[in-house]
Design an enzyme around this catalytic site. Sequence first.
Site, PDB file in Angstrom:
ATOM      1  CB  SER A 154     -24.660  11.383  47.305  1.00  0.00           C
ATOM      2  OG  SER A 154     -23.605  12.154  46.888  1.00  0.00           O
ATOM      3  CE  LYS A 188     -14.471  24.570  53.549  1.00  0.00           C
ATOM      4  NZ  LYS A 188     -13.167  24.599  52.949  1.00  0.00           N
ATOM      5  CD  GLU A 219     -19.723  37.572  47.143  1.00  0.00           C
ATOM      6  OE1 GLU A 219     -18.875  38.004  47.903  1.00  0.00           O
ATOM      7  OE2 GLU A 219     -19.510  36.805  46.337  1.00  0.00           O
ATOM      8  N   PRO A 270     -21.181  23.527  43.856  1.00  0.00           N
ATOM      9  CG  PRO A 270     -22.255  24.860  45.423  1.00  0.00           C
ATOM     10  CD  PRO A 270     -21.512  23.754  45.412  1.00  0.00           C
ATOM     11  CG  LEU A 271     -19.741  28.626  44.410  1.00  0.00           C
ATOM     12  CD1 LEU A 271     -19.304  29.484  45.460  1.00  0.00           C
ATOM     13  CD2 LEU A 271     -20.702  29.833  43.345  1.00  0.00           C
ATOM     14  CE1 TYR A 313     -17.581  14.899  52.823  1.00  0.00           C
ATOM     15  CE2 TYR A 313     -18.872  16.846  53.367  1.00  0.00           C
ATOM     16  CZ  TYR A 313     -18.742  15.606  52.422  1.00  0.00           C
ATOM     17  OH  TYR A 313     -19.361  15.966  51.412  1.00  0.00           O
ATOM     18  CD1 TRP A 323     -14.273  18.711  49.663  1.00  0.00           C
ATOM     19  CD2 TRP A 323     -14.223  17.147  51.463  1.00  0.00           C
ATOM     20  NE1 TRP A 323     -13.066  17.870  49.717  1.00  0.00           N
ATOM     21  CE2 TRP A 323     -12.966  17.156  50.439  1.00  0.00           C
ATOM     22  CE3 TRP A 323     -14.159  16.289  52.676  1.00  0.00           C
ATOM     23  CZ2 TRP A 323     -12.045  15.914  50.594  1.00  0.00           C
ATOM     24  CZ3 TRP A 323     -13.259  15.256  52.645  1.00  0.00           C
ATOM     25  CH2 TRP A 323     -12.379  15.060  51.743  1.00  0.00           C
ATOM     26  CD1 TRP A 327     -22.370  16.162  44.990  1.00  0.00           C
ATOM     27  CD2 TRP A 327     -20.368  17.002  44.423  1.00  0.00           C
ATOM     28  NE1 TRP A 327     -21.602  15.163  44.377  1.00  0.00           N
ATOM     29  CE2 TRP A 327     -20.465  15.787  43.970  1.00  0.00           C
ATOM     30  CE3 TRP A 327     -19.125  17.843  44.367  1.00  0.00           C
ATOM     31  CZ2 TRP A 327     -19.352  15.037  43.234  1.00  0.00           C
ATOM     32  CZ3 TRP A 327     -18.267  17.188  43.320  1.00  0.00           C
ATOM     33  CH2 TRP A 327     -18.149  15.942  43.047  1.00  0.00           C
TER      34      TRP A 327
HETATM   35  N1  LIG Z   1     -21.521  14.399  47.882  1.00  0.00           N
HETATM   36  C1  LIG Z   1     -20.280  14.360  47.270  1.00  0.00           C
HETATM   37  O1  LIG Z   1     -19.869  13.423  46.909  1.00  0.00           O
HETATM   38  C2  LIG Z   1     -19.817  15.751  47.578  1.00  0.00           C
HETATM   39  C3  LIG Z   1     -18.728  15.727  46.952  1.00  0.00           C
HETATM   40  C4  LIG Z   1     -18.109  17.022  47.107  1.00  0.00           C
HETATM   41  C5  LIG Z   1     -18.935  18.271  47.724  1.00  0.00           C
HETATM   42  N2  LIG Z   1     -19.973  17.893  48.381  1.00  0.00           N
HETATM   43  C6  LIG Z   1     -20.486  18.969  49.499  1.00  0.00           C
HETATM   44  O2  LIG Z   1     -20.697  19.952  48.540  1.00  0.00           O
HETATM   45  C7  LIG Z   1     -20.188  21.045  49.168  1.00  0.00           C
HETATM   46  C8  LIG Z   1     -19.559  22.165  48.144  1.00  0.00           C
HETATM   47  O3  LIG Z   1     -18.565  21.769  47.324  1.00  0.00           O
HETATM   48  P1  LIG Z   1     -17.140  21.969  47.471  1.00  0.00           P
HETATM   49  O4  LIG Z   1     -16.857  22.333  48.693  1.00  0.00           O
HETATM   50  O5  LIG Z   1     -16.423  20.999  46.954  1.00  0.00           O
HETATM   51  O6  LIG Z   1     -16.962  23.259  46.299  1.00  0.00           O
HETATM   52  P2  LIG Z   1     -17.424  24.692  46.297  1.00  0.00           P
HETATM   53  O7  LIG Z   1     -18.732  24.947  47.471  1.00  0.00           O
HETATM   54  O8  LIG Z   1     -18.143  24.760  44.693  1.00  0.00           O
HETATM   55  O9  LIG Z   1     -16.222  25.566  46.254  1.00  0.00           O
HETATM   56  C9  LIG Z   1     -15.725  26.018  47.507  1.00  0.00           C
HETATM   57  C10 LIG Z   1     -14.768  27.221  47.287  1.00  0.00           C
HETATM   58  O10 LIG Z   1     -15.579  28.284  46.577  1.00  0.00           O
HETATM   59  C11 LIG Z   1     -15.303  29.435  47.406  1.00  0.00           C
HETATM   60  N3  LIG Z   1     -16.198  30.158  47.674  1.00  0.00           N
HETATM   61  C12 LIG Z   1     -17.610  30.104  48.361  1.00  0.00           C
HETATM   62  N4  LIG Z   1     -18.198  31.125  48.312  1.00  0.00           N
HETATM   63  C13 LIG Z   1     -17.394  32.315  47.487  1.00  0.00           C
HETATM   64  C14 LIG Z   1     -18.028  33.102  46.881  1.00  0.00           C
HETATM   65  N5  LIG Z   1     -19.090  33.841  47.166  1.00  0.00           N
HETATM   66  N6  LIG Z   1     -17.083  34.015  46.020  1.00  0.00           N
HETATM   67  C15 LIG Z   1     -15.999  33.191  45.788  1.00  0.00           C
HETATM   68  N7  LIG Z   1     -15.440  32.091  46.227  1.00  0.00           N
HETATM   69  C16 LIG Z   1     -16.359  31.610  46.884  1.00  0.00           C
HETATM   70  C17 LIG Z   1     -14.426  29.068  48.660  1.00  0.00           C
HETATM   71  O11 LIG Z   1     -13.424  29.626  49.197  1.00  0.00           O
HETATM   72  P3  LIG Z   1     -13.507  30.702  50.285  1.00  0.00           P
HETATM   73  O12 LIG Z   1     -13.491  29.931  51.489  1.00  0.00           O
HETATM   74  O13 LIG Z   1     -12.529  31.682  50.122  1.00  0.00           O
HETATM   75  O14 LIG Z   1     -14.890  31.399  50.246  1.00  0.00           O
HETATM   76  C18 LIG Z   1     -13.822  27.504  48.204  1.00  0.00           C
HETATM   77  O15 LIG Z   1     -12.684  27.536  47.873  1.00  0.00           O
HETATM   78  C19 LIG Z   1     -19.136  20.360  50.150  1.00  0.00           C
HETATM   79  O16 LIG Z   1     -18.477  21.131  50.974  1.00  0.00           O
HETATM   80  C20 LIG Z   1     -19.641  19.146  50.501  1.00  0.00           C
HETATM   81  O17 LIG Z   1     -20.525  19.543  51.504  1.00  0.00           O
HETATM   82  C21 LIG Z   1     -20.456  16.806  48.305  1.00  0.00           C
END
Ligand SMILES: NC(=O)c1ccc[n+]([C@@H]2O[C@H](COP(=O)([O-])OP(=O)(O)OC[C@H]3O[C@@H](n4cnc5c(N)ncnc54)[C@H](OP(=O)(O)O)[C@@H]3O)[C@@H](O)[C@H]2O)c1
Length: 281
Positions: A145, A249, A258, A204-205, A56, A19, A202
Amino acid sequence: MIYKKISDYNVPAVGLGTWEMGGGEQADYSHDRHWITIIRSAIENGLTHIDTAEMYGNGHTEELVGEAIKGFPRQNLFITTKVWLTHLRSNDLFSSFEKSLRQLQTDYIDLYLVHHPNPDIPLEETLMAMNRLVEQKRVRAIGVSNFDISLIKEAVRISSVPISAVQIEYSLLARNSGIYTQNQEKEIIPYCQENQIAVIAWRPLGKTNYIRLATNDVIKKIAEKYHATPAQIALIWLIAQKNILAIPKTGSLEHLIENSKASDIDLSMEDGKLLREAFEE
Ligand SMILES: NC(=O)c1ccc[n+]([C@@H]2O[C@H](COP(=O)([O-])OP(=O)(O)OC[C@H]3O[C@@H](n4cnc5c(N)ncnc54)[C@H](OP(=O)(O)O)[C@@H]3O)[C@@H](O)[C@H]2O)c1
């Protein structure tokens, strides 16, 4: 790497979310090279479960994934994509599916998900269309989802093909109250665990709320103990649970590596409990 079953397939428990790679609701072509490099590096580091969606970047994210996966053996990848909630009539779903295949430059999808429920379209019609794609061997597994527990049960009852995965918001920061779903830990996850349904967490961070994880004293202390980072602890806490996978992501190579190593951590039951208590909602 820890692997989890989605249907009959072994899938790495940590994958890659996409995303906002190549745009949010609209396409953004300005960082294409960067995102393609990130997706390729993810695959090279074992994050072969790539989560995307037709919505997306208004289709551009799927195009980036399609570009990035060129040159990798297709059978080594597990590609999830999602059909948007306004495309759940069967004819619309078939058109969306063809478009996703073209954009991803592939001839099958490993996991096809209904992105969000749509109360105006009978779930039966949507699932029958998805069942057909599985029968035609163009989709390997299907799921839903952002469905609540009663709708998940309804999908299981209606679909002739098993519902193999449920994607929900789930993390230490969102255990029983998410943006779209409630009672993830109380209802959804136990039901999925009892019924051989994979749970894909989704966000997860916590995305922008990651700071709340990173600055929490308990997680910091546990991270130190395992020579890990708070992000790795948040990921292992998720994937140490039965049937749970995570799709963080990242746009950073360092974070990607990491995340790929989170599954090497042998988190004790006791530390898992401490984390639960520290993030009680
Ligand atoms: N089904 C649905 O409706 C739905 C909704 C939302 C999301 N999703 C899916 O879930 C995926 C993940 O969710 P999300 O992108 O919303 O949030 P996320 O993965 O929880 O958080 C992404 C953020 O975490 C940071 N990050 C990642 N690895 C890290 C690490 N090792 N240390 C520190 N920061 C870290 C990233 O920054 P950096 O870039 O600086 O690493 C980014 O800003 C989406 O990309 C999408 O594919 C699905």
